[in-house]
Design a protein around this motif. Structure first.
Motif, short mmCIF file in Angstrom:
data_model
loop_
_atom_site.label_atom_id
_atom_site.label_comp_id
_atom_site.label_asym_id
_atom_site.label_seq_id
_atom_site.Cartn_x
_atom_site.Cartn_y
_atom_site.Cartn_z
N UNK A 184 1.30 5.60 -0.33
CA UNK A 184 0.68 6.92 -0.26
C UNK A 184 1.55 7.90 -1.02
N UNK A 204 -4.89 9.45 -3.20
CA UNK A 204 -3.44 9.46 -3.00
C UNK A 204 -2.94 8.06 -2.65
N UNK A 205 -3.85 7.13 -2.42
CA UNK A 205 -3.47 5.78 -2.00
C UNK A 205 -3.57 4.81 -3.18
N UNK A 231 -2.96 0.55 -3.99
CA UNK A 231 -2.69 -0.78 -3.42
C UNK A 231 -2.37 -1.75 -4.55
N UNK A 290 -5.10 -1.07 -7.51
CA UNK A 290 -6.37 -0.39 -7.24
C UNK A 290 -6.15 0.83 -6.36
N UNK A 291 -7.02 1.79 -6.56
CA UNK A 291 -6.99 3.02 -5.79
C UNK A 291 -7.43 2.74 -4.36
N UNK A 292 -7.04 3.63 -3.43
CA UNK A 292 -7.60 3.55 -2.08
C UNK A 292 -9.09 3.83 -2.10
N UNK A 293 -9.81 3.35 -1.09
CA UNK A 293 -11.25 3.64 -0.98
C UNK A 293 -11.37 5.11 -0.58
N UNK A 294 -12.02 5.90 -1.40
CA UNK A 294 -12.19 7.33 -1.12
C UNK A 294 -10.86 8.02 -0.85
N UNK A 295 -9.79 7.58 -1.47
CA UNK A 295 -8.49 8.23 -1.26
C UNK A 295 -7.65 8.12 -2.54
N UNK A 328 -3.78 -6.72 -8.97
CA UNK A 328 -4.69 -6.11 -7.98
C UNK A 328 -4.36 -4.62 -7.77
N UNK A 369 0.87 -1.17 0.00
CA UNK A 369 0.00 0.00 0.00
C UNK A 369 0.90 1.22 0.00
#
Lengths: 336, 336
Positions: A251, A305-306, A308, A298-303, A296, A249
């Motif tokens: 940031x 800048x993240x 994964x 994928x963007x962070x959930x509601x983020x 896999x 993960x």
């Protein structure tokens, strides 16, 4: 390239050593003579190279002035004893044991920090980093070219082959005992590793930090030339024979759109990006291959800048032997 | 407490159902009559409860007005079909299938959010969350009492028993085939799970997010009453029979000294904090036990706001059946 080089391979009888022999042949590395070496107790075995059987000799009796490059793929103690002797004989050292400090032997991942060799003087003493570092560096380098990386969290599930042939044998033995309902007496590990995950690999210091995790972070910072990068690393021993797998993960300093990340990764020769919906695994994808598999994504959930992702690669091949051979290829192309 | 309650257990033939039967007996839950139920095809089997053999009957023919509490431990479809019928008959529903939405059936971890039941009206419809949520909630609750949690990164290695008896059988079968060097034809999974790690569990949506990971995040936010908590979750299928293991990294709003974290965790009845140097694993520690084991508690490298830890617990027992029985104990103590 018509020039060819005499090579020494220390630790020829191990899993990584054997893969080094295979790769030197497979990649048509310009070898004039290959000297297979090991500690006295492992000497005497033979391995095939270009249709001939080469006998493994005792490293203690070897004259390093005969060779231009020495791969150290045995244990840390062997590197500590004999790398200085190789260096004194003017031979380039490529260490795979982790025995040498980062400023003694800079960690090199040719796809990422090949230019770091330019600042050095011969005889070259270089090191191939831990397998998860090779994997992470190849995946992160194209991303940090365009984005600031603020923080990285890595859970590395290490294959049992990081403990060599003994590790492979022990996982097979434990598994067979359990399937046959026989009482288990662990060897090599202090507990059952079959059908289990061990949360700690190797020694831990007084602050609870595993030395292996500290090394992973320091090596990654060096290879990426990001000495301040914040990294949380956890190394876990998985009941997997070959192939390290990393759950990552990261940031970024600002939004890192998924499409941009995909575009950055898809063009990299070292990487194989697996499309959404599917995902790569050690067995079936990575083992025996040169590529580092990424999936896999994928963007962070509601983020925004993240980001994964999941990375898997053959720890013995790409994570160790192949990276070391690529370092040697870099040396002979520009520096030897 | 002299009052006793008629109980229905739907999904009695599964791994979680069987553990529910054991726990109701072991914890001396005040049961007047226990009705074991399942779908028509599983009906007919018998299970021992308090020295008697109880026969499993078809849930479709059951009159829910006979019971005060119904545990739903079968699949999602069974809950969707029969939970409304139980509720209409005035029976309290405790769902373990994940079929009901978070606002239809609040997720309850009694050690953490028992008070959430106080705002509800009978008949109670509650749910036990995913096993990793039970584990994370119990570990994080004492920390968030004193510290602001900014971000959580979780890699959850799920035991194969999350797929029920079929999963357990398939891992054993695949392992035996491989050890006997027979060709592997995967069933239940689309690839080899023995000696491998699968980076994706269940279905994934168009954004690459696994539904299971979305559920994990939403349930954890609900149980901790932290709807805005940023969570990065990755669920991985591990070749482990029983016991989920979680590698967790958390960022607090300010410094979170290790000693304070230890002090917060050590007093919790649900937790077993394993001392530095040692660490807990699923096999040998967690399996068959009520506790959630916490180990490898350590500060971030050069970051006093970061805390890393490892959690392992029995996914069938504490992660599912025991938490559900604890919800029932909460209900009969205060609400029924």
């Amino acid at each position: 390239m018509s020039q060819s080089f005499a090579i020494a391979l220390i630790g020829a009888t191990g899993l990584v050593g054997e893969t080094l022999i295979e790769l030197l042949e497979e990649r048509e590395f310009p070898v004039s003579t290959l000297h297979l070496l090991a500690s006295a107790e492992s000497a005497g075995q033979s391995f095939a190279f270009r249709g001939k059987n080469l006998r493994v000799r005792d490293v203690a009796e070897f004259d390093f002035s005969q060779v231009k490059i020495a791969f150290f793929a045995a244990g840390e103690a062997v590197t500590r004893s004999f790398a200085p002797r190789a260096q004194a004989a003017g031979c380039a050292v490529i260490d795979l044991s982790g025995a040498l400090l980062l400023d003694e032997a800079p960690r090199i991942v040719p796809e990422v920090n090949a230019s770091a060799v330019a600042g050095l003087k011969p005889p070259y003493v270089l090191a191939s980093p831990l397998s998860p570092v090779v994997m992470l560096a190849c995946v992160l380098a194209p991303l940090v070219r365009e984005h600031t990386l603020q923080r990285l969290t890595v859970m590395a599930a290490l294959a049992i082959s990081q403990r060599g042939r003994e590790g492979v044998t022990e996982l097979a033995r434990q598994t067979a005992e359990l399937l046959n309902a026989r009482p288990l007496e662990p060897r090599l590990f202090d507990r059952q590793v079959a059908f289990n995950l061990l949360a700690q690999v190797g020694l831990v210091d007084g602050e609870g930090q595993a030395l292996l995790e500290r090394r992973l972070v320091a090596e990654l910072q060096q290879v990426l030339t990001l000495p301040e990068l914040k990294v949380s690393a956890t190394c876990v021993q998985a009941p997997v024979f070959f192939g390290d797998s990393l759950s990552v993960s990261l940031l970024a300093g600002g939004p890192l759109p998924l499409a941009q990340a995909q575009a950055a990764l898809v063009g990299e020769s070292a990487l194989e990006l697996v499309e959404e919906g599917d995902y790569p695994t050690a067995v079936g994808d990575a083992v025996g291959q040169d590529a580092i598999y990424v999936g896999r994504l994928r963007q962070g959930l509601d983020d925004a800048t993240e980001l994964n992702l999941w990375i898997t690669s053959d720890n013995v091949r790409k994570g160790a032997a192949l990276n070391a051979v690529q370092i040697a290829e870099l040396l002979i192309k520009h520096y030897l």
